[in-house]
Design an enzyme around this catalytic site. Structure first.
Site, PDB file in Angstrom:
ATOM      1  N   SER A  54     -17.553  -8.892 -23.230  1.00 61.82           N
ATOM      2  CA  SER A  54     -17.637  -9.895 -22.063  1.00 61.82           C
ATOM      3  C   SER A  54     -17.782  -9.044 -21.001  1.00 61.82           C
ATOM      4  CB  SER A  54     -16.878 -10.977 -22.191  1.00 61.82           C
ATOM      5  OG  SER A  54     -16.817 -11.928 -21.079  1.00 61.82           O
TER       6      SER A  54
ATOM      7  N   TYR B 140      -8.215 -13.652 -21.071  1.00 64.46           N
ATOM      8  CA  TYR B 140      -9.542 -13.219 -21.849  1.00 64.46           C
ATOM      9  C   TYR B 140     -10.071 -11.908 -21.335  1.00 64.46           C
ATOM     10  CZ  TYR B 140     -14.509 -13.664 -23.530  1.00 64.46           C
ATOM     11  OH  TYR B 140     -15.533 -13.273 -24.272  1.00 64.46           O
TER      12      TYR B 140
END
Length: 246
Positions: free
Chosen positions: A144, A157
């Site tokens: 990501s 995250y």
């Protein structure tokens, strides 16, 4: 016409929905037999129906990836059944809380790291010997942009994806002189449940679909893909190299 991935075995994690579901379908359409891993049996059966509808085949593995002993059993089972693995797509991941760091409990942080990092570490440990038995082992991990942007309010995250990237890059260096190729794929904003959770006010129609993204993951799994330790950025359609901060 011969399918480009005919007779190849592909393990896809997080295969029950989103990018994992679409990638498993696309790999099957290219001729691979899919070993589909996810927590939810029912969603895996839906994937199996879709793959069979297209004339493909799959083995369903209901498994919570925080069951690290279960990952080891999966590796042993693949060795017993196939003696090799050709493709690993490490897609499974959780978003975790959207909150300031000081408001996040340690257990919550560790839960995100367990799925996004430790599970992939265990997969590498247990699957590497099988990938090395392939004539062209390929591993792709879904990352990501949060990893390098250090995005605020999703720190577990972001930290987990940064750790995953470093883990994959180290593995690519360790295996650079083998037939195994290890790379990362950044899909960017995609029409998934995770994205909707993070950005509830966003119009999903403005985002590309998991099926569109999967089309670009498939070539990275093919025997003729030769790059390793690289980063494919889907938004810009660019294969990138890592470098030290300027």
């Amino acid at each position: 016409m011969t399918s480009p991935l005919a007779n190849r075995i592909a393990l896809v994690t997080g295969a029950s929905r989103g990018i994992g579901f679409a990638t498993a379908k696309a790999l099957a359409q290219a001729g691979a037999h899919i070993v589909a891993v996810a927590r939810t049996q029912g969603a895996l059966e839906e994937l199996d129906d879709e793959i069979r509808k297209d004339g493909g085949s799959a083995t369903l593995v209901p498994l919570n990836l925080t069951d690290f002993d279960g990952i080891a059993r999966l590796g042993a089972g693949l060795h017993e059944r196939y003696g090799k693995l050709d493709i690993l797509v490490g897609n499974a991941g959780v978003l975790g809380p959207s909150s300031p760091i000081g408001h996040i409990e340690l257990k919550t942080f560790n839960d995100v790291m367990a799925v996004n990092v430790s599970a992939n570490f265990q997969l590498i440990r247990c699957i590497e010997p099988l990938l090395k038995q392939s004539d062209a082992g390929r591993a792709v991990f879904v990352t990501s942009g949060a990893a390098n942007k250090a995005t605020a309010y999703v720190s577990p995250y972001a930290a987990s994806k940064a750790a995953l990237e470093t883990l994959a890059r180290a593995w690519a260096q360790e295996t650079a002189n083998t037939r195994l190729r290890v790379n990362l794929f950044n899909p960017g904003p995609v029409r998934t449940r995770m994205r909707a959770t993070l950005m509830p006010g966003e119009d999903p129609a403005t985002l590309e679909t998991p099926e569109q993204v999967a089309e670009f993951i498939v070539p990275m799994c093919a025997p003729d893909w030769t790059e390793t330790g690289r980063f494919y950025d889907y938004k810009t359609r660019t294969l990138m190299s890592f470098r030290a901060p300027a």
